[in-house]
Design an enzyme around this catalytic site. Structure first.
Site, PDB file in Angstrom:
ATOM      1  N   TYR A  87      -9.905 -15.255   2.646  1.00  0.00           N
ATOM      2  CA  TYR A  87      -9.534 -14.469   1.649  1.00  0.00           C
ATOM      3  C   TYR A  87      -9.238 -15.877   0.959  1.00  0.00           C
ATOM      4  O   TYR A  87      -9.012 -16.959   1.254  1.00  0.00           O
ATOM      5  CB  TYR A  87      -8.380 -13.671   1.697  1.00  0.00           C
ATOM      6  CG  TYR A  87      -8.512 -12.072   2.150  1.00  0.00           C
ATOM      7  CD1 TYR A  87      -9.611 -12.226   2.648  1.00  0.00           C
ATOM      8  CD2 TYR A  87      -7.275 -11.348   2.672  1.00  0.00           C
ATOM      9  CE1 TYR A  87      -9.608 -10.708   3.633  1.00  0.00           C
ATOM     10  CE2 TYR A  87      -7.235 -10.033   3.229  1.00  0.00           C
ATOM     11  CZ  TYR A  87      -8.862  -9.384   2.888  1.00  0.00           C
ATOM     12  OH  TYR A  87      -9.106  -8.552   4.081  1.00  0.00           O
ATOM     13  N   ASP A  89      -4.634   0.708   1.748  1.00  0.00           N
ATOM     14  CA  ASP A  89      -5.574  -0.627   2.311  1.00  0.00           C
ATOM     15  C   ASP A  89      -6.597  -0.439   1.773  1.00  0.00           C
ATOM     16  O   ASP A  89      -7.890  -0.168   1.988  1.00  0.00           O
ATOM     17  CB  ASP A  89      -5.878  -1.117   4.037  1.00  0.00           C
ATOM     18  CG  ASP A  89      -6.818  -1.642   4.197  1.00  0.00           C
ATOM     19  OD1 ASP A  89      -6.900  -2.781   3.659  1.00  0.00           O
ATOM     20  OD2 ASP A  89      -7.667  -1.734   5.370  1.00  0.00           O
ATOM     21  N   SER A  90      -6.602  -1.135   0.504  1.00  0.00           N
ATOM     22  CA  SER A  90      -7.570  -1.311  -0.693  1.00  0.00           C
ATOM     23  C   SER A  90      -8.134  -2.553  -0.484  1.00  0.00           C
ATOM     24  O   SER A  90      -7.631  -3.529  -0.166  1.00  0.00           O
ATOM     25  CB  SER A  90      -6.580  -0.805  -1.901  1.00  0.00           C
ATOM     26  OG  SER A  90      -5.910  -1.927  -2.427  1.00  0.00           O
ATOM     27  N   SER A  91      -9.391  -2.478  -1.880  1.00  0.00           N
ATOM     28  CA  SER A  91      -9.420  -2.995  -2.327  1.00  0.00           C
ATOM     29  C   SER A  91      -9.356  -3.926  -3.583  1.00  0.00           C
ATOM     30  O   SER A  91      -8.222  -3.966  -3.634  1.00  0.00           O
ATOM     31  CB  SER A  91     -11.732  -3.444  -1.638  1.00  0.00           C
ATOM     32  OG  SER A  91     -11.833  -2.455  -2.948  1.00  0.00           O
ATOM     33  N   ASP A 119     -11.076  11.078  -2.195  1.00  0.00           N
ATOM     34  CA  ASP A 119     -10.262  10.123  -2.649  1.00  0.00           C
ATOM     35  C   ASP A 119      -9.062  10.026  -2.997  1.00  0.00           C
ATOM     36  O   ASP A 119      -8.332  11.486  -2.436  1.00  0.00           O
ATOM     37  CB  ASP A 119     -10.472  10.579  -3.999  1.00  0.00           C
ATOM     38  CG  ASP A 119     -10.163  10.050  -5.575  1.00  0.00           C
ATOM     39  OD1 ASP A 119      -8.595   9.432  -5.085  1.00  0.00           O
ATOM     40  OD2 ASP A 119     -10.318   9.809  -6.765  1.00  0.00           O
ATOM     41  N   ASP A 160     -12.838   0.647   7.964  1.00  0.00           N
ATOM     42  CA  ASP A 160     -12.948  -0.250   8.613  1.00  0.00           C
ATOM     43  C   ASP A 160     -12.142   0.778  10.496  1.00  0.00           C
ATOM     44  O   ASP A 160     -12.761   0.047  11.298  1.00  0.00           O
ATOM     45  CB  ASP A 160     -13.372  -2.228   8.533  1.00  0.00           C
ATOM     46  CG  ASP A 160     -11.727  -2.008   8.239  1.00  0.00           C
ATOM     47  OD1 ASP A 160     -10.819  -2.100   8.846  1.00  0.00           O
ATOM     48  OD2 ASP A 160     -11.181  -3.383   7.414  1.00  0.00           O
TER      49      ASP A 160
END
Length: 266
Positions: free
Chosen positions: A209, A141-143, A123, A72
């Site tokens: 969140y 910054d991962s899900s 990746d 993002d």
């Protein structure tokens, strides 16, 4: 937490995940991946600023910075606020997130426009394998640890991070919520502790969140570094101009945990 949907702005299934962007009544544009809210225009700064500046301010001179994930653009936006940065590279596996954020989330994706920024679609695991002793700070910054982000919570990934960092390098990584994932966080800290001599857990509040907060692991290659104390800081005037959430005081305070979490992470 429920959000009222004013309109569905975009919905597609990328090669890796379901990507949805909708406009909400109170939180502006919302990015959703695999049915999980990732960012809203109203509160994203609480996450983006903390995951970025906890690492950046704990390093004396971060010149080369890598962001894994973060399609993002919000973390990039925060990284380039540091004038000492010479190069900021982003590696995200899903071009759809980058493309749609540039179109629908301009307040975050502004980070992509900075001249110091480079973008690689691919990746992160494979990307890191090609770099040794290269970066001063790496921000993951991962899900959540399932789907395309699952490997980013496992020991081999942290070994790659360690190898890609210069001496004294620092990482931050998204590390879930102590109200919901305490055992996972404890296991993660234990696993990271076999790779990094310094591994600390801090947290931030963010309404959209789960349970209203999210945490980070902040780790350093140098066992003598105290990442809980910033070694650099902005003036109060600079903080007022650059930040909505982060401050020198918040940096130190975020590592103070409720007793149940502190005990679990000893």
């Amino acid at each position: 937490m429920t959000l009222k949907v004013n309109s569905i702005v975009h919905h597609e299934k990328s090669k890796y995940q379901d990507v949805l962007i909708f406009e909400s009544s109170d939180y502006g544009m919302v990015l959703v991946l695999d049915n999980v809210i990732q960012a809203t225009e109203r509160d994203e700064f609480a996450y983006q600023e903390m995951i970025t500046h906890l690492a950046m301010m704990a390093h004396p001179l971060p010149k080369k910075v890598l962001v894994i994930g973060g399609g993002d653009g919000g973390v990039l936006r925060e990284v380039v606020k540091h004038e000492c940065v010479e190069e900021a590279t982003l590696c995200d596996i899903d071009e759809a997130v980058i493309r749609l954020s540039k179109k629908y989330l301009p307040g975050m994706s502004v980070g992509f426009q900075h001249p110091k920024v480079k973008v690689h679609v691919g990746d992160g695991f494979k990307f890191l394998d090609d770099y040794k002793d290269t970066f001063d700070v790496i921000i993951t910054d991962s899900s959540d640890p399932e789907g395309p982000a699952e490997s980013l919570f496992q020991k081999p990934y942290f070994e790659l991070l360690h190898g890609a960092l210069r001496e004294g390098g620092i990482i931050t990584t998204q590390a879930e919520n102590p109200w919901l994932h305490m055992k996972m966080i404890a296991d993660l800290k234990k696993s990271i502790g076999t790779v990094f001599p310094v591994a600390e857990y801090g947290w931030t509040t963010i309404p959209t969140y789960p349970s209203g907060q999210i945490g980070f692991m902040v780790c350093c290659k140098d066992g003598k570094v105290n990442v809980k104390k910033p070694v650099r800081s902005w003036s109060k005037a600079e903080e007022d101009k650059l930040c909505k959430y982060y401050s020198k005081e918040i940096h130190e305070a975020c590592f103070v945990l409720p007793k149940f979490a502190e005990k679990a992470l000893r």
